[in-house]
Write a protein that holds these residues in place. Structure first.
Motif, PDB file in Angstrom:
ATOM      1  N   GLY A  28     196.737  97.690 -21.054  1.00 57.75           N
ATOM      2  CA  GLY A  28     197.374  96.815 -20.216  1.00 57.75           C
ATOM      3  C   GLY A  28     198.328  96.118 -21.006  1.00 57.75           C
ATOM      4  N   VAL A  29     199.403  95.654 -20.530  1.00 56.30           N
ATOM      5  CA  VAL A  29     200.314  94.629 -21.161  1.00 56.30           C
ATOM      6  C   VAL A  29     199.829  93.194 -20.947  1.00 56.30           C
ATOM      7  N   VAL A  30     200.134  92.453 -22.197  1.00 51.66           N
ATOM      8  CA  VAL A  30     199.820  90.915 -21.991  1.00 51.66           C
ATOM      9  C   VAL A  30     201.296  90.257 -21.971  1.00 51.66           C
ATOM     10  N   GLU A  31     201.529  89.597 -20.989  1.00 52.15           N
ATOM     11  CA  GLU A  31     203.201  88.867 -20.933  1.00 52.15           C
ATOM     12  C   GLU A  31     202.933  87.750 -21.605  1.00 52.15           C
ATOM     13  N   THR A  32     203.550  87.127 -22.463  1.00 46.44           N
ATOM     14  CA  THR A  32     203.559  86.191 -23.207  1.00 46.44           C
ATOM     15  C   THR A  32     204.714  85.139 -22.883  1.00 46.44           C
ATOM     16  N   PRO A  33     204.530  83.922 -22.996  1.00 48.22           N
ATOM     17  CA  PRO A  33     203.446  83.252 -23.363  1.00 48.22           C
ATOM     18  C   PRO A  33     202.081  83.090 -22.200  1.00 48.22           C
ATOM     19  N   ARG A  34     201.027  83.163 -22.854  1.00 47.62           N
ATOM     20  CA  ARG A  34     199.818  83.564 -22.073  1.00 47.62           C
ATOM     21  C   ARG A  34     198.499  82.648 -22.291  1.00 47.62           C
ATOM     22  N   PHE A  35     197.816  82.112 -21.453  1.00 46.17           N
ATOM     23  CA  PHE A  35     196.379  81.572 -21.805  1.00 46.17           C
ATOM     24  C   PHE A  35     195.529  82.603 -21.435  1.00 46.17           C
ATOM     25  N   MET A  36     194.474  82.805 -22.378  1.00 43.76           N
ATOM     26  CA  MET A  36     193.378  83.695 -22.162  1.00 43.76           C
ATOM     27  C   MET A  36     192.178  83.169 -22.109  1.00 43.76           C
ATOM     28  N   PRO A  37     191.496  83.298 -20.676  1.00 48.84           N
ATOM     29  CA  PRO A  37     190.030  82.650 -20.538  1.00 48.84           C
ATOM     30  C   PRO A  37     189.047  83.217 -21.660  1.00 48.84           C
ATOM     31  N   VAL A  38     188.143  82.323 -21.839  1.00 46.07           N
ATOM     32  CA  VAL A  38     186.980  82.683 -22.585  1.00 46.07           C
ATOM     33  C   VAL A  38     185.886  83.013 -21.970  1.00 46.07           C
ATOM     34  N   GLY A  39     185.173  84.295 -22.044  1.00 45.22           N
ATOM     35  CA  GLY A  39     183.889  84.874 -21.561  1.00 45.22           C
ATOM     36  C   GLY A  39     182.989  85.191 -22.867  1.00 45.22           C
ATOM     37  N   THR A  40     182.577  83.982 -23.334  1.00 41.73           N
ATOM     38  CA  THR A  40     181.801  84.094 -24.539  1.00 41.73           C
ATOM     39  C   THR A  40     180.659  85.280 -24.647  1.00 41.73           C
ATOM     40  N   ALA A  41     179.946  85.341 -23.473  1.00 41.95           N
ATOM     41  CA  ALA A  41     178.874  86.366 -23.384  1.00 41.95           C
ATOM     42  C   ALA A  41     179.338  87.459 -22.585  1.00 41.95           C
ATOM     43  N   ALA A  42     180.576  87.956 -22.642  1.00 38.42           N
ATOM     44  CA  ALA A  42     181.105  88.965 -21.683  1.00 38.42           C
ATOM     45  C   ALA A  42     180.989  88.586 -20.307  1.00 38.42           C
ATOM     46  N   SER A  43     181.391  87.130 -20.006  1.00 40.40           N
ATOM     47  CA  SER A  43     181.188  86.836 -18.616  1.00 40.40           C
ATOM     48  C   SER A  43     182.082  85.245 -18.710  1.00 40.40           C
TER      49      SER A  43
END
Length: 375
Positions: A28-43
């Motif tokens: 898929g497409v990431v539209e920027t600027p964009r914040f990305m959440p962190v799922g350290t352990a795949a969650s």
């Protein structure tokens, strides 16, 4: 056939370096600027995949080091890759484990070959080299893999930071030699601490590798905010124009706005979920502690301008009750709200760039300025 990765700039601010873009990935497409959440352990802690999708998140992070420890990259590969394993069909990025070189400094040993850790789980010896970090990330199968780097602590001497830069550049060459997955982009990471010439040299070296994207690391590691701003201003003109620019570990509103004004596109941080787990909500540029007694009888939405689940269905009084009662639901709702807030903020910056008013509303953005209420 279109290439699996491309980046196109779709709008620019005439007064700053801010730009909007579209980063195409196999998922898929990431539209920027964009914040990305962190799922350290795949969650994303306390948040389900459908709930995460509702926040407007497009690209999500996971961590190589932690997934290698548990459950192991082979388990993820056997499940069909990280997308299927965590039931997220959008773009994914995996950090290389380089940040753990910094954050777990007390239990690791670094040399030119790589890093040796003692597992915090059972004390087992774990060696992470550039080659191994890439092999793990290829097995995980995220859309974007990050090069293995050495992130020096703050403060560190010029000699120590110079050595970390030399090692980071050498490791990047080894990562490039190992990486061979066509459906996965490899981003390089520039370091340099707070030393201007080292920052510039590292950015030039990494930019010259002509990778699909470039990240600036080693910020938000304890340095004053003004120092981070100085680094952003210093390296921005050296970043390759036609590639996505990723400022690692940054998720505060003011810092993201200043970075966007200098041409950065992607951001990540554990801040929204960490604050949510501790009962804090991001509202109008402020941090509200929902444990505070002033919310006990407040039956209005947390943020009337927000359409997240917490704001759409629940009152401040109810959220106050959940947090004071130690209910898990309260932490989930605040985490959802905080993620939505950061996504909304970066989306509002994109809209302002398109509308030609970014320099008025967001550059630089201050929590107490009128711009705090325009998005």
């Amino acid at each position: 056939m279109e290439p699996p990765f491309s980046f196109a700039i779709t709008a620019r601010c005439p007064c700053t370096r801010a730009r909007c873009g579209r980063f195409h990935t196999p998922h898929g497409v990431v539209e920027t600027p964009r914040f990305m959440p962190v799922g350290t352990a795949a969650s994303i802690k306390g948040v389900t995949t459908p709930q995460l999708a509702e926040t407007g998140s497009q690209m999500v992070l996971a961590n190589t080091y932690h997934l290698h420890l548990q459950p192991g990259e082979q388990v993820v590969a056997d499940a069909g890759g990280l997308h299927r394993f965590m039931a997220w069909d959008g773009p994914l990025l995996t950090d290389s484990g380089g940040f753990q070189v910094f954050s777990l400094g007390a239990i690791n040993k670094i040399d030119d070959s790589g890093v040796v850790f003692r597992s915090p789980r059972d004390g087992a010896r774990i060696q992470l080299t550039p080659e191994r970090a890439i092999e793990i990330q290829m097995a995980l199968g995220a859309d974007v893999a990050m090069a293995f780097d050495q992130c020096p602590p703050y403060p560190a001497s010029e000699t120590e930071v110079a050595a970390a830069c030399r090692r980071t550049h050498h490791w990047l060459e080894r990562c490039l030699s190992t990486h061979n997955r066509a459906d996965q982009a490899l981003f390089g990471i520039a370091q340099g601490g707070c030393y201007p010439h080292l920052r510039q040299d590292s950015t030039r070296v990494v930019a010259a590798m002509d990778l699909p994207g470039i990240a600036v690391g080693g910020v938000s590691v304890g340095e004053p905010a003004e120092e981070m701003h100085r680094i952003v201003r210093l390296v921005a003109p050296l970043l390759p124009e036609a590639k996505p620019h990723y400022l690692m570990g940054v998720g505060s509103l003011r810092e993201m706005a200043i970075a966007v004004a200098h041409g950065f596109d992607l951001f990540d941080c554990v801040l929204p979920t960490r604050l949510g787990r501790h009962g804090t909500a991001l509202v109008g540029g402020e941090r509200w502690n929902l444990r505070n007694a002033r919310f006990r009888h407040d039956h209005t939405p947390l943020d009337p301008s927000c359409s997240c689940l917490a704001c759409r269905q629940h009152s401040r009084a109810y959220l106050h009750h959940l947090i004071r009662s130690g209910e898990m639901l309260g932490r989930t709702l605040l985490s959802l709200h905080n993620i939505t807030t950061l996504i909304r903020f970066t989306s509002a910056m994109a809209q302002a760039i398109q509308d030609g008013c970014f320099s008025e509303d967001f550059a630089p953005w201050e929590p107490n300025s009128p711009a705090a209420h325009t998005w």
